[in-house]
Design an enzyme around this catalytic site. Sequence first.
Site, mmCIF file in Angstrom:
data_model
loop_
_atom_site.group_PDB
_atom_site.id
_atom_site.type_symbol
_atom_site.label_atom_id
_atom_site.label_comp_id
_atom_site.label_asym_id
_atom_site.label_seq_id
_atom_site.Cartn_x
_atom_site.Cartn_y
_atom_site.Cartn_z
ATOM 1 N N ASN A 56 1.269 0.331 6.104
ATOM 2 C CA ASN A 56 1.618 -0.528 4.980
ATOM 3 C C ASN A 56 2.395 -1.696 5.554
ATOM 4 O OD1 ASN A 56 2.514 -1.663 2.550
ATOM 5 N ND2 ASN A 56 4.308 -0.328 2.489
ATOM 6 N N GLY A 57 1.943 -2.912 5.271
ATOM 7 C CA GLY A 57 2.638 -4.088 5.796
ATOM 8 C C GLY A 57 1.631 -5.129 6.245
ATOM 9 N N LYS A 83 8.519 -15.865 -21.124
ATOM 10 C CA LYS A 83 9.138 -14.560 -20.826
ATOM 11 C C LYS A 83 9.941 -14.078 -22.033
ATOM 12 C CE LYS A 83 7.287 -13.549 -18.173
ATOM 13 N NZ LYS A 83 6.267 -14.246 -17.513
ATOM 14 N N GLU A 99 7.650 -13.236 -25.098
ATOM 15 C CA GLU A 99 6.727 -12.103 -25.044
ATOM 16 C C GLU A 99 7.439 -10.758 -24.995
ATOM 17 O OE1 GLU A 99 4.003 -11.837 -21.711
ATOM 18 O OE2 GLU A 99 5.479 -12.667 -20.339
ATOM 19 N N HIS A 128 11.283 -36.847 -29.250
ATOM 20 C CA HIS A 128 10.131 -37.318 -30.010
ATOM 21 C C HIS A 128 9.727 -36.332 -31.105
ATOM 22 C CE1 HIS A 128 9.706 -40.664 -27.256
ATOM 23 N NE2 HIS A 128 9.910 -39.799 -26.267
ATOM 24 N N CYS A 174 0.875 -1.171 0.000
ATOM 25 C CA CYS A 174 0.000 0.000 0.000
ATOM 26 C C CYS A 174 0.909 1.216 0.000
ATOM 27 C CB CYS A 174 -0.852 0.046 1.263
ATOM 28 S SG CYS A 174 -1.842 -1.425 1.514
ATOM 29 N N GLU A 176 7.750 -21.400 -18.539
ATOM 30 C CA GLU A 176 7.639 -20.002 -18.108
ATOM 31 C C GLU A 176 8.803 -19.177 -18.654
ATOM 32 O OE1 GLU A 176 5.527 -18.088 -17.141
ATOM 33 O OE2 GLU A 176 6.567 -16.417 -16.200
ATOM 34 N N LYS A 202 -1.731 -6.033 -19.863
ATOM 35 C CA LYS A 202 -1.468 -6.645 -18.566
ATOM 36 C C LYS A 202 -2.587 -7.606 -18.185
ATOM 37 C CE LYS A 202 0.763 -7.352 -14.794
ATOM 38 N NZ LYS A 202 1.867 -8.320 -14.931
HETATM 39 O O1 M6R Z 1 -3.877 -12.026 -14.578
HETATM 40 P P1 M6R Z 1 -3.634 -13.456 -14.970
HETATM 41 O O2 M6R Z 1 -2.639 -14.133 -14.128
HETATM 42 O O3 M6R Z 1 -4.897 -14.241 -15.098
HETATM 43 O O4 M6R Z 1 -3.022 -13.341 -16.440
HETATM 44 C C1 M6R Z 1 -2.753 -14.470 -17.201
HETATM 45 C C2 M6R Z 1 -1.923 -14.129 -18.408
HETATM 46 O O5 M6R Z 1 -2.583 -13.209 -19.214
HETATM 47 C C3 M6R Z 1 -0.550 -13.574 -18.022
HETATM 48 O O6 M6R Z 1 0.143 -14.459 -17.199
HETATM 49 C C4 M6R Z 1 0.284 -13.297 -19.274
HETATM 50 O O7 M6R Z 1 0.580 -14.494 -19.922
HETATM 51 C C5 M6R Z 1 1.547 -12.515 -18.932
HETATM 52 N N1 M6R Z 1 1.831 -11.617 -19.983
HETATM 53 C C6 M6R Z 1 2.742 -13.380 -18.719
HETATM 54 O O8 M6R Z 1 3.899 -12.677 -18.499
#
Ligand code: M6R
Length: 610
Positions: free
Chosen positions: A102-103, A486, A489, A505, A2, A482, A605
């Site tokens: 905050n905490g 990263k 994207e 395979h 916060c 993952e 986002k």
């Molecule tokens: O808000 P969410 O965790 O549901 O979002 C899911 C994905 O849209 C999100 O993880 C997206 O793949 C990100 N850009 C990954 O870095």
Amino acid sequence: MCGIFGCVLNDGSPAAPLIHSSLKKLEYRGYDSVGIATLSDGKIFIKKDQGKIDEVDKILNLDDMPGSIGIGHTRWATHGAPLKVNSHPHTDCTGEIVVVHNGIIENFLELKSELQNLGHEFVSKTDTEVMPHLIEENMKRNPQLSLEQAVLESLKRVEGSYAFAIISTREPDKIICARNESPLVLGVNHKGVFCASDIPAFLDVTNKAVMINNGELVILDASGYRIKKISDGTAVTREPITVEWTAEMAVKQGYPHFMIKEIHEQPEVLRNTLRIQDHYLDLLSTFLDRANEVFFVACGTSYHACLAASYMFSKLSFLPTFPVYGSEFVEQCGKSVSIDTTMLAVSQSGETADTIAAVTCAQQRAATVLSLTNVIGSTMTRISRVYIGTQAGPEIGVAATKTFTSQLSVLAQLALKLSKKRGKISQDEIDCLEESLQKLPDKVETIVKTQEEKVKQIAKKYANAKVFFFLGRGISTATAYEARLKLMEIAYIPSIAFPAGESKHGPISLIENGFPVVFICPRDETHKTIIGNIMEMKARGAHIIAVVEEGDVDIKSLADDYIEVPKGIPSILSPIAYIVPLQLLAYFVALERSLNPDMPRNLAKSVTVK
Ligand code: M6R
């Protein structure tokens, strides 16, 4: 996470407009509710409500409050939904002691029941509310105590993290602040003194700042500031420093991008995940224990957390779980959902349309829906039976980083909780895992501190690669997926991730001289086999980049480049640590390619369309 702000203005000008504008600058720290308290003529004035600052201001006119002293708060809910009643400031029974915080106060339940037994009345579900009541109680017991002494007495009882700002009608000329693990900084100029969670809050007004350390208490009044040690009250002398940051740099705390700031925040975020109230973990694991079948549902990074969690639950609690993409759930599993189904939906935002659609489908078929999200008050928290927060604070970079590791930490704690309930693994093993979980924040800190330079060099070397492979076995498969997401994207390099065993395979046919292959190699039960997989790739000319345990000479001798992770991280927790250098790799490759990692093209986002 916060934001708090407070000011004592010595020229008689009103505090509220400055608190309001300063809170706006802290909105990146949280924005589900806002509140301000001022002191004028020995009286307290409070305005607060749920909603973003602008929304609340439209209704309440936050600037219109009397007094030159005041405190304010912009909230990111952790304890209690984002409702007016849970918004800060919070007061004692008399309304004379007012606190923003905050905490996380870890022992608030115990303190609350103790205070309730003494007749204190609580109105909110927050942890913060115990603080004004504790101060009130201390002053009641010993009327000779000054506000400062009563705060010090109260802090002796508080466990957890905090940055407090406190005002009271009993000493209406001052603000008392205290810090432990949550940020607190002072600003000073000829017009007054300011306290805030972060420098941007007052940078428009002054660039003279005083950093407050853990374990310190500060008294702000018209004469300036005094710092003392909480432990013994000794005075601390600290002169202001001049901050050269621009406002934009200040929001990012000097980091060039939010993504790197958020990568660096992971040790702190992981510490916060370890403060989650035990009864939430207990409740969720009780639902999971009763379940006949459990679907883990999520998208993107959150899906990868679910994938890792399926290994955790199988290994620790012998519970088979099925990770399913939110976007596929209705087609893939919809018809098989029944009253006997349990779904754990995972989403940073709590708003992802595909995940919400899956939850809705499950609800319509009478399934039990549990959720894990970073945004308390999001759609997901409103529609699930029980939810738990990931405690990561707002994540601004589009690429999920700290929210991934926080999800994993909570999921690991849940799996452990269930394991204890089911008695499936030995107490020694449980103790060992719990100890490792506690040590993980420090280990992640070590990775960031010691490996960043090395990762930067590796990023330089491979920044022009046309394609990348990411391979892992067991739970490291989730890390591989993952890491690949990263890099893809934010650096726009087509990348492929597979369980290493699957690469034979089909995908191995892509390998030719110089092809970069990232192997995730914790020293676990998959170690021997992954060496075989590395050999297969090397034989075909691949360049091996390995993420290894410190001192793993076997793999280091095979790799062209390696990144080291501290020893002693159990396999089941390894994604939390092993993903960190690979987040850094994606970040630095993006920079090498002159891309802005915070705003990758075509992405948002939060994806609120199906
Ligand atoms: O808000 P969410 O965790 O549901 O979002 C899911 C994905 O849209 C999100 O993880 C997206 O793949 C990100 N850009 C990954 O870095």
